[in-house]
Scaffold this motif. Sequence first.
Motif, PDB file in Angstrom:
ATOM      1  N   VAL A  21      -0.591  -3.291   5.064  1.00  0.00           N
ATOM      2  CA  VAL A  21      -0.041  -5.113   6.077  1.00  0.00           C
ATOM      3  C   VAL A  21      -1.560  -5.930   5.654  1.00  0.00           C
ATOM      4  O   VAL A  21      -2.326  -4.304   5.621  1.00  0.00           O
ATOM      5  N   GLU A  83      13.671 -13.988   8.721  1.00  0.00           N
ATOM      6  CA  GLU A  83      12.895 -13.617   9.159  1.00  0.00           C
ATOM      7  C   GLU A  83      12.849 -11.895   8.464  1.00  0.00           C
ATOM      8  O   GLU A  83      13.502 -11.307   9.549  1.00  0.00           O
ATOM      9  N   GLN A  85      11.110  -9.629   9.449  1.00  0.00           N
ATOM     10  CA  GLN A  85      10.547  -8.276  11.183  1.00  0.00           C
ATOM     11  C   GLN A  85      11.447  -7.956  11.730  1.00  0.00           C
ATOM     12  O   GLN A  85      11.320  -6.778  11.937  1.00  0.00           O
ATOM     13  N   ASP A 105      12.282 -13.311  -3.526  1.00  0.00           N
ATOM     14  CA  ASP A 105      11.837 -14.020  -2.206  1.00  0.00           C
ATOM     15  C   ASP A 105      10.856 -13.799  -0.935  1.00  0.00           C
ATOM     16  O   ASP A 105      10.171 -13.487  -0.973  1.00  0.00           O
ATOM     17  N   LEU A 106      12.503 -13.165  -0.466  1.00  0.00           N
ATOM     18  CA  LEU A 106      11.693 -12.781   0.759  1.00  0.00           C
ATOM     19  C   LEU A 106      12.285 -11.270   1.455  1.00  0.00           C
ATOM     20  O   LEU A 106      11.154 -10.243   1.555  1.00  0.00           O
ATOM     21  N   SER A 108      11.505  -9.010  -0.858  1.00  0.00           N
ATOM     22  CA  SER A 108      10.800  -8.297  -1.788  1.00  0.00           C
ATOM     23  C   SER A 108       9.217  -8.159  -1.329  1.00  0.00           C
ATOM     24  O   SER A 108       8.355  -7.287  -1.367  1.00  0.00           O
ATOM     25  N   THR A 109       9.527  -8.693  -0.092  1.00  0.00           N
ATOM     26  CA  THR A 109       7.717  -8.254   0.854  1.00  0.00           C
ATOM     27  C   THR A 109       7.822  -7.589   2.007  1.00  0.00           C
ATOM     28  O   THR A 109       6.949  -7.073   2.294  1.00  0.00           O
ATOM     29  N   TYR A 110       8.996  -6.580   1.743  1.00  0.00           N
ATOM     30  CA  TYR A 110       9.358  -6.140   3.296  1.00  0.00           C
ATOM     31  C   TYR A 110       8.944  -4.391   2.703  1.00  0.00           C
ATOM     32  O   TYR A 110       9.782  -4.267   1.476  1.00  0.00           O
ATOM     33  N   SER A 136      11.747  -5.850  -8.448  1.00  0.00           N
ATOM     34  CA  SER A 136      11.063  -6.151  -7.385  1.00  0.00           C
ATOM     35  C   SER A 136      10.980  -5.202  -6.442  1.00  0.00           C
ATOM     36  O   SER A 136       9.388  -6.714  -5.582  1.00  0.00           O
ATOM     37  N   LYS A 138       9.944  -3.755  -3.334  1.00  0.00           N
ATOM     38  CA  LYS A 138       9.185  -2.388  -2.304  1.00  0.00           C
ATOM     39  C   LYS A 138       9.902  -1.405  -1.366  1.00  0.00           C
ATOM     40  O   LYS A 138      10.505  -1.574  -0.372  1.00  0.00           O
TER      41      LYS A 138
END
Length: 301
Positions: A21, A83, A85, A105-106, A108-110, A136, A138
């Motif tokens: 992170v 969100e 989180q 886009d959202l 793929s950040t988690y 894409s 994770k």
Amino acid sequence: KTLQALALLLDSSTDKFEVEVPKEPLRGQLSLFDPPQAEIISKRPTNLVVMPLSLIHNWSSEAKKFAPSLKVLPYVGNNRPREVQIFDDYDVVITTYGLVRNDVDLLSTYPFYYVILDESQAIKNTASKNYKAVTSLKSKYRLVLTGTPIENSLTDLWAQMNFINAGLLGSLQNFKTEYVSRIERDTQCSRSRQLQALIEPFILRRTKVQVASDLPPKTEQIRVCEMEKEQSALYESEKSAIRNVLLERIAQDGMAKSSALVLQSLMKLRQIACHPRLAGFGEPSAKFDEVTRLLETVLSE
């Protein structure tokens, strides 16, 4: 497949895994000797299951029935969280291919623990937005569930295997050259056996031999239905009209340009043979009447 996947997620729900992170940015000018602006933390697993919209209710109800201790978040609808989180509070997030495509886009950040694709043939087209979106994401582990891994071509298999184990089958172009073209010419060739050996360690499947003892004896009945008088007259009338149109179109444009019309005409005649209402007519259907009669007999017993 759903129950096996739920059992896996339930078994791994107490695991911990490490994720990277970003740290709070340092003030001032950074140098080559400054520590990396990220840290490794250990977190509880949150898993993502992607499926067609029609299966959301089934997954929710199966999880509630067979794995009630799992906290499941249906990531669907206009009120879905914005969100990521919030995912930390859940064991399983279930969503659809369409929403992964729209919210990539959202999502793929988690960092997910497992990303599981149900009815994974939905990503068989490597040029599709579905395929690009899910690849894409994770995750530490990936899994696909399907009863039909190959629908049209062996390239369907490449897309799904490349999702769970990128590079195993080489590039798509190389796979087409080395495997698809050769196996489609001869299914018994050495390339076919080589491909089976290559993917076998990554596939869990139940064969007919394994479940044969649980299956009742297979019975088949073939019932021939003569079309009703009105249905038969409609069929012959439409067949004659279609024949005339086809002959005229083929004479004018040639067979190659008329192939779509040929298929469309055959489909219309098949619909009339099954039930004229499928083709927009109101005549009765002998097949429908026979099926109805058989069902009434079964229900009465």
